[in-house]
Scaffold this motif. Structure first.
Motif, mmCIF file in Angstrom:
data_model
loop_
_atom_site.group_PDB
_atom_site.id
_atom_site.type_symbol
_atom_site.label_atom_id
_atom_site.label_comp_id
_atom_site.label_asym_id
_atom_site.label_seq_id
_atom_site.Cartn_x
_atom_site.Cartn_y
_atom_site.Cartn_z
ATOM 1 N N ASP A 54 2.224 -6.233 -1.058
ATOM 2 C CA ASP A 54 1.874 -5.830 0.306
ATOM 3 C C ASP A 54 1.458 -4.365 0.370
ATOM 4 O O ASP A 54 0.724 -3.958 1.288
ATOM 5 C CB ASP A 54 3.050 -6.083 1.251
ATOM 6 C CG ASP A 54 3.292 -7.565 1.489
ATOM 7 O OD1 ASP A 54 2.342 -8.358 1.307
ATOM 8 O OD2 ASP A 54 4.430 -7.931 1.828
ATOM 9 N N ASP A 55 1.900 -3.547 -0.606
ATOM 10 C CA ASP A 55 1.506 -2.143 -0.630
ATOM 11 C C ASP A 55 0.014 -1.980 -0.909
ATOM 12 O O ASP A 55 -0.554 -0.904 -0.679
ATOM 13 C CB ASP A 55 2.293 -1.385 -1.704
ATOM 14 C CG ASP A 55 3.776 -1.302 -1.379
ATOM 15 O OD1 ASP A 55 4.109 -1.206 -0.186
ATOM 16 O OD2 ASP A 55 4.587 -1.342 -2.313
ATOM 17 N N ALA A 57 -2.367 -3.100 0.690
ATOM 18 C CA ALA A 57 -3.126 -2.970 1.929
ATOM 19 C C ALA A 57 -3.455 -1.517 2.242
ATOM 20 O O ALA A 57 -4.544 -1.218 2.753
ATOM 21 C CB ALA A 57 -2.349 -3.605 3.090
ATOM 22 N N VAL A 78 -4.051 -9.497 -4.473
ATOM 23 C CA VAL A 78 -4.358 -8.186 -3.885
ATOM 24 C C VAL A 78 -5.413 -8.329 -2.791
ATOM 25 O O VAL A 78 -5.289 -7.765 -1.700
ATOM 26 C CB VAL A 78 -4.826 -7.202 -4.980
ATOM 27 C CG1 VAL A 78 -5.486 -5.964 -4.361
ATOM 28 C CG2 VAL A 78 -3.648 -6.793 -5.851
ATOM 29 N N ASP A 80 -5.979 -10.826 -0.962
ATOM 30 C CA ASP A 80 -5.371 -11.476 0.192
ATOM 31 C C ASP A 80 -4.756 -10.461 1.158
ATOM 32 O O ASP A 80 -4.580 -10.757 2.349
ATOM 33 C CB ASP A 80 -4.275 -12.452 -0.250
ATOM 34 C CG ASP A 80 -4.836 -13.714 -0.896
ATOM 35 O OD1 ASP A 80 -6.030 -14.006 -0.699
ATOM 36 O OD2 ASP A 80 -4.061 -14.401 -1.599
ATOM 37 N N ARG A 81 -4.428 -9.261 0.650
ATOM 38 C CA ARG A 81 -3.799 -8.224 1.486
ATOM 39 C C ARG A 81 -4.834 -7.337 2.170
ATOM 40 O O ARG A 81 -4.475 -6.365 2.821
ATOM 41 C CB ARG A 81 -2.874 -7.353 0.629
ATOM 42 C CG ARG A 81 -1.435 -7.870 0.550
ATOM 43 C CD ARG A 81 -1.299 -9.108 -0.278
ATOM 44 N NE ARG A 81 0.112 -9.540 -0.386
ATOM 45 C CZ ARG A 81 0.492 -10.606 -1.052
ATOM 46 N NH1 ARG A 81 -0.401 -11.354 -1.712
ATOM 47 N NH2 ARG A 81 1.767 -10.965 -1.087
ATOM 48 N N ASN A 82 -6.127 -7.624 2.010
ATOM 49 C CA ASN A 82 -7.194 -6.825 2.627
ATOM 50 C C ASN A 82 -7.050 -5.340 2.308
ATOM 51 O O ASN A 82 -6.877 -4.496 3.206
ATOM 52 C CB ASN A 82 -7.197 -7.027 4.149
ATOM 53 C CG ASN A 82 -7.463 -8.469 4.532
ATOM 54 O OD1 ASN A 82 -8.370 -9.093 4.009
ATOM 55 N ND2 ASN A 82 -6.646 -8.998 5.440
ATOM 56 N N PRO A 83 -7.132 -4.980 1.034
ATOM 57 C CA PRO A 83 -6.938 -3.572 0.656
ATOM 58 C C PRO A 83 -8.028 -2.676 1.240
ATOM 59 O O PRO A 83 -9.182 -3.064 1.358
ATOM 60 C CB PRO A 83 -7.016 -3.623 -0.880
ATOM 61 C CG PRO A 83 -7.826 -4.845 -1.182
ATOM 62 C CD PRO A 83 -7.464 -5.834 -0.118
#
Length: 268
Positions: A54-55, A57, A78, A80-83
């Motif tokens: 989650d980090d 993002a 990664v 999937d977390r929309n970085p």
């Protein structure tokens, strides 16, 4: 009088940072001033804080250093977390990642790739380092800047061309080392036989063979089986062994001389 604001460190999430390649990169980027967090189910190297996927993002940089068989899943997780920061990997085979590079570009993610052309215990200075353009030239330039000042020989090429190049260089060298190791074992030659009666060229051969034998067998297999170029390289090696047999034992020496001359010209 207002106190000057403290500059916040850039953050880097290292996915797979407990691995043999992840640990030295964690130390490298901490030395470069990043606040490094590690997301790895295997644990966290001593001295580094644990992170989670989650980090990704909010991290300024996300580096995927997961093992080859987990790299694609890690990159997908990664994404999937929309970085919002720069995302890149260091996998040695890119074919499984190419569709994910396209997905990242479509989602507006700054995506690139890289391949350190050396092992985890090597000093960086003088080593080759490939930066792969995954369709975002600005992101590729950012990756190159991350590694600037380390004495690396940095070259950039399209990500889609990576596996073909690596199959004919690193993959080929691994094949030669493996075939040589298997042959030496079958011929009954051991390390104990070497001292005092080995030529310089034979010692060079042992130097090539040793690191491959010490490498994780799963990685050795994956470098060949995951690279779509590997089967053609194996076929080519077999063809050249047979061609050399004909040149040595069925020719008159002139054909071998001509072939060696052509090869010297090509490789110089």
């Amino acid at each position: 009088m207002r106190k000057p604001k403290r500059r916040t460190k850039r953050t880097l999430l290292l996915v797979g940072g407990a691995g043999r390649m992840g640990r030295p990169f964690a130390r490298l980027f901490r030395r470069k001033g990043f606040a490094v967090r590690i997301a790895d189910p295997a644990g966290v190297p001593r001295g580094f804080p644990a992170g989670t996927l989650d980090d990704a993002a909010e991290a300024d940089v996300v580096l995927i250093a997961a093992s080859l068989d987990h790299a694609a899943a890690a990159l997908a997780a990664v994404l999937d977390r929309n970085p919002t920061g720069l995302v890149f990997d260091i996998a040695s085979v890119k074919a499984p990642l190419l569709p994910l590079f396209s997905r990242a570009r479509e989602g507006g993610v700054a995506i690139a790739s890289a391949h350190p052309m050396f092992g985890p215990d090597a000093r960086l200075s003088g080593r080759d380092f490939l930066v792969l353009d995954a369709g975002d030239k600005a992101a590729a330039r950012r990756v190159a800047r991350l590694f600037a000042g380390e004495g690396l020989k940095i070259r950039t090429m399209p990500a889609a061309e990576h596996d073909r190049w690596v199959g004919r260089t690193m993959g080929f060298a691994h094949l030669v080392a493996l075939v040589s190791a298997f042959s030496l074992a079958e011929l009954g030659i051991s390390r104990d036989d070497v001292d005092g009666r080995a030529t310089t060229t034979f010692r060079h051969l042992l130097a090539l063979v040793g690191p491959i034998l010490d490498q994780d067998p799963a990685l050795t297999r994956a470098i060949q089986t995951e690279n779509p170029e590997a089967p053609s390289v194996i076929d080519h090696l077999a063809e050249q062994v047979e061609a050399l047999r004909h040149l040595l034992f069925e020719g008159d020496g002139l054909r071998l001389e001509a072939r060696l001359g052509a090869v010297r010209a090509a490789l110089r």
